[in-house]
Design a protein around this motif. Structure first.
Motif, PDB file in Angstrom:
ATOM      1  N   THR A 108       0.830  -1.372   0.117  1.00  0.00           N
ATOM      2  CA  THR A 108       0.045   0.026  -0.142  1.00  0.00           C
ATOM      3  C   THR A 108       0.871   1.322  -0.112  1.00  0.00           C
ATOM      4  OG1 THR A 108      -0.346   0.408   2.417  1.00  0.00           O
ATOM      5  CG2 THR A 108      -1.858  -1.261   1.450  1.00  0.00           C
ATOM      6  N   ASN A 110       1.250   3.828   2.116  1.00  0.00           N
ATOM      7  CA  ASN A 110       1.843   4.600   3.315  1.00  0.00           C
ATOM      8  C   ASN A 110       1.992   3.255   4.366  1.00  0.00           C
ATOM      9  OD1 ASN A 110       1.977   7.633   2.684  1.00  0.00           O
ATOM     10  ND2 ASN A 110      -0.120   6.588   2.409  1.00  0.00           N
ATOM     11  N   HIS A 206      -7.794  12.026   3.867  1.00  0.00           N
ATOM     12  CA  HIS A 206      -7.817  10.676   3.325  1.00  0.00           C
ATOM     13  C   HIS A 206      -9.231  10.302   3.620  1.00  0.00           C
ATOM     14  CE1 HIS A 206      -6.184   7.378   1.265  1.00  0.00           C
ATOM     15  NE2 HIS A 206      -6.591   6.545   2.197  1.00  0.00           N
TER      16      HIS A 206
HETATM   17  C1  MLT Z   1      -2.023   3.534   2.522  1.00  0.00           C
HETATM   18  O1  MLT Z   1      -1.223   2.587   2.949  1.00  0.00           O
HETATM   19  O2  MLT Z   1      -1.593   4.703   2.348  1.00  0.00           O
HETATM   20  C2  MLT Z   1      -3.460   3.501   2.818  1.00  0.00           C
HETATM   21  O3  MLT Z   1      -3.852   2.310   3.394  1.00  0.00           O
HETATM   22  C3  MLT Z   1      -4.202   3.889   1.636  1.00  0.00           C
HETATM   23  C4  MLT Z   1      -5.825   3.390   1.412  1.00  0.00           C
HETATM   24  O4  MLT Z   1      -6.608   3.906   2.102  1.00  0.00           O
HETATM   25  O5  MLT Z   1      -5.757   2.469   0.906  1.00  0.00           O
END
Ligand code: MLT
Length: 243
Positions: A108, A110, A206
């Protein structure tokens, strides 16, 4: 001591500063990416997945799939499923029918990187979300107050995440009840935020983006406190449910 990195940038800067002492200086780390990677990991394990292998890049995931065709490759970029991957990063996709007894390779934007960073900082890496909040607190409660605990928030593309900070604050607030722990300033900020809110507030950047992308069901699930009371830990590169 409870130290908190509110963003991975802080973790990286800290590691650069500490270069000469480059050893695992924390006894235990807790990684949070409540939207959505750590919520996805907890959901997958709670629904019977065998393990989750966090990797940084799409190429690493494809390489593992090539060598272990039975693995499920999963992840997102920009919030959406990576082309050619079997699953995205929506916890709601990780049903028992899909994940039972499976090994899942997850990358993923982050969250998986934060997990990998944490493994360089601490002897143990625990995975936290609202879904397994109190279980994580109970595990930390088993340590005495001289233990060095680091909470690593995955953040949002290098920035602080409002939602991750709430989970960090909730852990700290529950953990220090009746105990004396040294708290770093970031830990105090997180705790004061949670003490003011007292329940999840998914109104950060987000969360808004996920809603725009049509992931409202994920937002609903990720704010359910203690809905999946399992302990998840990174061991030898794989996240497993600790019985
Ligand atoms: C990430 O790792 O950045 C998140 O989990 C992104 C997401 O919402 O998929």
């Amino acid at each position: 001591m409870i130290y908190t990195f509110l963003s991975p940038r802080e973790a990286q800067e800290w590691m650069i500063e500490q270069r000469e002492l480059f050893v695992k200086q924390f006894n235990v780390s807790v990684v949070i990416d409540v939207l959505r990677a750590t919520s996805t990991v907890i959901t997958a394990l709670s629904n019977g997945a065998k393990s989750i292998i966090p990797v940084s890049t799409v190429e690493q995931a494809l390489d593992l799939k090539h060598r272990h065709t039975e693995y499920i490759i999963a992840g997102e970029r920009g919030g959406v499923k990576i082309e050619g991957f079997q699953l995205g990063n929506s916890p709601t996709e990780y049903t028992e029918a899909v994940v039972r007894d499976k090994t899942i390779v997850l990358t993923t934007s982050n969250g998986t990187n934060a997990i990998i960073h944490a493994s360089n900082l601490a002897e143990r890496v625990l995975i936290a979300s609202f879904l397994n909040l109190t279980t994580v607190v109970h595990e930390l409660d088993g340590y005495d107050s001289s233990t060095n605990i680091i909470i690593v928030c995955a953040g949002n593309n290098g920035e602080i995440s409002y939602e991750d900070t709430q989970v960090a604050g909730a852990i700290i607030s529950k953990l220090i009840k009746g105990r004396v722990h040294y708290l770093s300033d970031s830990s105090k900020i997180a705790m004061k935020l949670w003490d003011a809110l007292k329940k999840p507030d998914f109104s950060g950047e987000h969360a808004k983006k996920l809603s725009q992308l049509g992931f409202d069901k994920d937002l609903e699930l990720c704010q359910k406190v203690d809905y999946m009371p399992i302990l998840a830990e990174l061991r030898d590169g794989k996240i497993i449910k600790v019985e």
